[in-house]
Design an enzyme around this catalytic site. Sequence first.
Site, PDB file in Angstrom:
ATOM      1  N   HIS A 145      20.947  71.422  86.768  1.00  0.00           N
ATOM      2  CA  HIS A 145      21.577  70.101  86.861  1.00  0.00           C
ATOM      3  C   HIS A 145      20.813  69.170  87.812  1.00  0.00           C
ATOM      4  O   HIS A 145      20.808  67.963  87.623  1.00  0.00           O
ATOM      5  CB  HIS A 145      23.037  70.240  87.303  1.00  0.00           C
ATOM      6  CG  HIS A 145      23.211  71.037  88.558  1.00  0.00           C
ATOM      7  ND1 HIS A 145      23.015  72.415  88.588  1.00  0.00           N
ATOM      8  CD2 HIS A 145      23.514  70.668  89.826  1.00  0.00           C
ATOM      9  CE1 HIS A 145      23.219  72.841  89.819  1.00  0.00           C
ATOM     10  NE2 HIS A 145      23.514  71.811  90.586  1.00  0.00           N
TER      11      HIS A 145
ATOM     12  N   HIS B 273      -7.872  74.979  90.796  1.00  0.00           N
ATOM     13  CA  HIS B 273      -8.157  76.132  91.658  1.00  0.00           C
ATOM     14  C   HIS B 273      -7.299  77.353  91.356  1.00  0.00           C
ATOM     15  O   HIS B 273      -7.725  78.470  91.644  1.00  0.00           O
ATOM     16  CB  HIS B 273      -7.945  75.749  93.134  1.00  0.00           C
ATOM     17  CG  HIS B 273      -8.974  74.778  93.639  1.00  0.00           C
ATOM     18  ND1 HIS B 273      -9.053  74.404  94.961  1.00  0.00           N
ATOM     19  CD2 HIS B 273      -9.963  74.111  92.998  1.00  0.00           C
ATOM     20  CE1 HIS B 273     -10.052  73.540  95.119  1.00  0.00           C
ATOM     21  NE2 HIS B 273     -10.619  73.332  93.930  1.00  0.00           N
TER      22      HIS B 273
ATOM     23  N   ARG C 146     -15.814  80.513  91.408  1.00  0.00           N
ATOM     24  CA  ARG C 146     -15.308  81.275  92.548  1.00  0.00           C
ATOM     25  C   ARG C 146     -13.783  81.433  92.516  1.00  0.00           C
ATOM     26  O   ARG C 146     -13.227  82.368  93.095  1.00  0.00           O
ATOM     27  CB  ARG C 146     -15.741  80.629  93.863  1.00  0.00           C
ATOM     28  CG  ARG C 146     -15.078  79.307  94.178  1.00  0.00           C
ATOM     29  CD  ARG C 146     -15.691  78.649  95.423  1.00  0.00           C
ATOM     30  NE  ARG C 146     -14.951  77.490  95.879  1.00  0.00           N
ATOM     31  CZ  ARG C 146     -15.031  76.277  95.343  1.00  0.00           C
ATOM     32  NH1 ARG C 146     -15.813  76.072  94.294  1.00  0.00           N
ATOM     33  NH2 ARG C 146     -14.322  75.272  95.844  1.00  0.00           N
TER      34      ARG C 146
HETATM   35  C1  RB5 Z   1      21.345  72.850  93.081  1.00  0.00           C
HETATM   36  O1  RB5 Z   1      22.263  72.157  93.865  1.00  0.00           O
HETATM   37  C2  RB5 Z   1      20.112  73.213  93.867  1.00  0.00           C
HETATM   38  O2  RB5 Z   1      20.391  74.201  94.778  1.00  0.00           O
HETATM   39  C3  RB5 Z   1      19.007  73.632  92.943  1.00  0.00           C
HETATM   40  O3  RB5 Z   1      18.759  72.592  92.039  1.00  0.00           O
HETATM   41  C4  RB5 Z   1      17.671  73.941  93.555  1.00  0.00           C
HETATM   42  O4  RB5 Z   1      17.283  72.956  94.460  1.00  0.00           O
HETATM   43  C5  RB5 Z   1      17.507  75.291  94.083  1.00  0.00           C
HETATM   44  O5  RB5 Z   1      16.423  75.687  94.561  1.00  0.00           O
END
Ligand code: RB5
Length: 151
Positions: free
Chosen positions: A16, A105, A139
Site C-alpha cells: 500500500h 557495477h 572487474r
Molecule cells: C507500511 O506501512 C511500511 O511499513 C512498508 O511499506 C515498508 O516501508 C516496509 O519496509
Amino acid sequence: MNMPSSEQLIGIACDHGGYEMKEFLKAKLIEFGLKVVDYGTNSPESVDYPDFIHPIARDVNDTKLKTAVIICGSGNGAQMTANKYGNVRAALCWNVELASLARQHNDANILALPGRFVSFELAWSMVKVFIETNFEGGRHSGRVSKIGRIQ
Ligand code: RB5
C-alpha cells in the site's frame, strides 16, 4: 499465442505504501513500450509487503522476468524480501546515479524504491536509467559472483 520474451517483460509489485507510485510507473512503462506484469497490490488498502514481493522475486529468480521494480513505503522491506532469493540482486535506490551504478557495477535485476520518500518523476527517472543501463562486467563480474549464497 506468442508470449513476450523475458527481455520485453518487466514486473512491478508494491504494498500500500507504493500503490500510487506503482500505478504511475506502470502507465509510464507501457507508454515506453514495455510489457508490464503487475503483481499487485491493487488498492491503497493495508497489506503485508512480503505477500506481493515473494511472487515477483521468485519469477526474477527463475528468469521468468529479467527485470522488476518493487515499491514499499521505505523500500527496505521490499528489498529485504527480494534479496532472500539467490539469483536476485535488488538495489534500493534514492537517486538516478545510484540506479545507474546498481546496473553498471552490481548487475542489479530488481530496482527497489521508497514510495513515500521520492517524487513520482524522480522514481520514473530511476526506472528509465535502470532499464537502459548495462552491466559493465570486467572487474565487477568477479565481485558480483563473490556475493554468493550463505546457506
Ligand atoms: C507500511 O506501512 C511500511 O511499513 C512498508 O511499506 C515498508 O516501508 C516496509 O519496509
